[in-house]
Design a protein around this motif. Structure first.
Motif, PDB file in Angstrom:
ATOM      1  N   ARG A   1      60.259  41.451  48.266  1.00  0.00           N
ATOM      2  CA  ARG A   1      58.943  41.627  47.748  1.00  0.00           C
ATOM      3  C   ARG A   1      58.432  42.898  47.803  1.00  0.00           C
ATOM      4  NH1 ARG A   1      59.012  38.727  52.308  1.00  0.00           N
ATOM      5  NH2 ARG A   1      57.275  39.300  53.921  1.00  0.00           N
ATOM      6  N   LYS A   2      58.743  43.434  49.099  1.00  0.00           N
ATOM      7  CA  LYS A   2      57.998  44.814  49.246  1.00  0.00           C
ATOM      8  C   LYS A   2      58.638  45.900  48.303  1.00  0.00           C
ATOM      9  CE  LYS A   2      57.183  43.605  54.403  1.00  0.00           C
ATOM     10  NZ  LYS A   2      57.548  43.945  55.663  1.00  0.00           N
TER      11      LYS A   2
ATOM     12  N   VAL B   1      52.349  35.401  48.870  1.00  0.00           N
ATOM     13  CA  VAL B   1      52.592  35.482  50.364  1.00  0.00           C
ATOM     14  C   VAL B   1      51.588  35.956  51.136  1.00  0.00           C
ATOM     15  CG1 VAL B   1      54.038  36.483  52.187  1.00  0.00           C
ATOM     16  CG2 VAL B   1      55.079  35.525  50.056  1.00  0.00           C
ATOM     17  N   TYR B   2      50.808  37.137  50.447  1.00  0.00           N
ATOM     18  CA  TYR B   2      49.716  37.453  51.159  1.00  0.00           C
ATOM     19  C   TYR B   2      48.328  37.041  50.808  1.00  0.00           C
ATOM     20  CZ  TYR B   2      53.517  41.170  50.994  1.00  0.00           C
ATOM     21  OH  TYR B   2      54.530  41.814  51.318  1.00  0.00           O
TER      22      TYR B   2
ATOM     23  N   LEU C   1      56.811  45.414  45.157  1.00  0.00           N
ATOM     24  CA  LEU C   1      55.380  45.613  45.174  1.00  0.00           C
ATOM     25  C   LEU C   1      55.310  47.192  45.136  1.00  0.00           C
ATOM     26  CD1 LEU C   1      52.553  44.654  45.542  1.00  0.00           C
ATOM     27  CD2 LEU C   1      52.846  44.827  48.067  1.00  0.00           C
TER      28      LEU C   1
ATOM     29  N   PHE D   1      59.102  29.633  48.407  1.00  0.00           N
ATOM     30  CA  PHE D   1      59.002  30.575  47.025  1.00  0.00           C
ATOM     31  C   PHE D   1      60.351  30.876  46.421  1.00  0.00           C
ATOM     32  CE2 PHE D   1      54.767  32.183  48.845  1.00  0.00           C
ATOM     33  CZ  PHE D   1      54.174  30.913  48.596  1.00  0.00           C
ATOM     34  N   ASN D   2      61.369  31.464  47.203  1.00  0.00           N
ATOM     35  CA  ASN D   2      62.607  31.778  47.072  1.00  0.00           C
ATOM     36  C   ASN D   2      63.186  30.333  46.217  1.00  0.00           C
ATOM     37  OD1 ASN D   2      62.822  34.307  47.591  1.00  0.00           O
ATOM     38  ND2 ASN D   2      63.536  33.832  49.770  1.00  0.00           N
TER      39      ASN D   2
ATOM     40  N   PRO E   1      55.679  36.466  44.746  1.00  0.00           N
ATOM     41  CA  PRO E   1      55.464  37.016  46.157  1.00  0.00           C
ATOM     42  C   PRO E   1      54.137  37.761  46.539  1.00  0.00           C
ATOM     43  CG  PRO E   1      57.251  38.095  44.850  1.00  0.00           C
ATOM     44  CD  PRO E   1      56.517  37.292  43.784  1.00  0.00           C
TER      45      PRO E   1
ATOM     46  N   ILE F   1      58.133  31.333  52.426  1.00  0.00           N
ATOM     47  CA  ILE F   1      58.933  32.451  51.670  1.00  0.00           C
ATOM     48  C   ILE F   1      60.225  31.821  51.542  1.00  0.00           C
ATOM     49  CG2 ILE F   1      60.656  34.535  52.184  1.00  0.00           C
ATOM     50  CD1 ILE F   1      58.496  35.728  53.957  1.00  0.00           C
TER      51      ILE F   1
ATOM     52  N   ALA G   1      59.013  38.610  40.677  1.00  0.00           N
ATOM     53  CA  ALA G   1      59.109  39.626  41.657  1.00  0.00           C
ATOM     54  C   ALA G   1      57.676  40.192  41.934  1.00  0.00           C
ATOM     55  CB  ALA G   1      59.657  40.916  41.264  1.00  0.00           C
TER      56      ALA G   1
END
Length: 296
Positions: free
Chosen positions: A2-3, A274-275, A6, A214-215, A271, A211, A267
């Motif tokens: 995800r990072k 999560v934040y 992003l 979500f996957n 994700p 996580i 993508a």
């Protein structure tokens, strides 16, 4: 991942903004107003010779570009002062100065500045209204975190499409706006499918780490997403290859939209949850209330 996704998305949006500000869009006659002629020459077009001949007419800003093949040329001329008669006179002068080298005039269009400005304003409002309506739909159907994630993904798709047109300097016209609205609908459809599975799994697996959950949700909808995208691309590739230059920009926008819309749904939209810190307790309470109402 995800990072990585992003960072990639941020770079893509930043590059699109820089291209839009730096190069701008190649606005079509729909928005600028003026005269457009599509002509066919007897052989490979002598672009510099045609440009020099039209330049002697003192018609203002004139642009020429090959259109699909080296014997087809698009001639754009800025709107002349005066009414429709002034535009017709300009076309007649162009035809006169190019006589002998042109074998066919395939298209002649006139658009006034008022109409062009109205179309530009209507296009902006159409895109904003579509995004706003989608936001309301997602907000009512899901929790607010899903709505934020969907709008971020949707804005990412729209801005990256505009950046693509600024980069390639493809003609940006009313058909392109229609393509952007289509991309918005396609992208949000993909996102809603994945979000539905995420919400189902949040209620089903109450203790699974987010996580991992979500996957699981992405993987469970991945085959559907890929098959939908591939079948759509097959139709778009047929349009791109056989549709001709008139709809080439529209088709390129949609092809890009399928790629970037699929990417953002997988993508970016998920994700981001999560934040945004989804409240799983609220979802569980809603489910329990619904079950109690059903039992009553």
């Amino acid at each position: 991942m995800r990072k990585v996704a992003l960072v990639l998305s941020i770079c893509l949006i930043a590059a699109s903004a820089i291209l839009f500000v730096g190069r701008g869009l190649n606005l079509g006659i729909d928005f600028l107003g003026g005269v457009l002629l599509e002509v066919k020459t007897s052989g490979p077009a002598d672009m510099s010779g045609m440009r020099n001949k039209i330049g002697t007419l003192d018609l203002g800003d004139v642009s020429l570009q090959e259109f699909g093949s080296n014997d087809t040329v698009l001639i754009r001329v800025q709107r002349q002062e005066g009414g429709d008669d002034a535009q017709k006179i300009a076309v007649d002068r162009i035809k006169e100065v190019l006589a002998g080298s042109i074998v066919e005039y395939r298209r002649t269009e006139f658009v006034g500045p008022t109409v062009g400005a109205e179309l530009k304003e209507a296009a902006i409002w159409a895109v904003l209204a579509a995004v706003g309506a989608i936001l309301l739909y997602i907000w009512f159907r899901f929790e607010w975190q899903f709505g934020v994630g969907a709008i971020v993904a949707l804005t990412h798709d729209v801005l990256s499409t505009i950046g693509l047109f600024a980069l390639l300097q493809l003609e940006f016209n009313v058909a392109t706006v229609a393509a952007i609205l289509t991309i918005a609908g396609y992208s949000i459809n993909d996102t809603v499918v994945v979000y539905d599975r995420v919400r189902e799994n949040l209620r089903r697996y109450k203790t699974t780490p987010l996580i991992e959950l979500f996957n699981r949700s992405i993987n469970e909808t991945l085959s559907r997403t890929v098959m939908t995208s591939v079948t759509t691309l097959l139709a778009l590739l047929a349009l791109f290859i056989f549709g001709g230059e008139v709809i080439r920009g529209f088709t390129i926008a949609l092809i890009w939209g399928v790629f970037v819309g699929t990417y953002s749904s997988i993508a970016l939209a998920v994700p981001l949850l999560v934040y945004l810190k989804i409240d799983r307790r609220a979802l569980t309470e809603d489910e329990e209330e619904a079950e109690q109402e059903a039992g009553a």
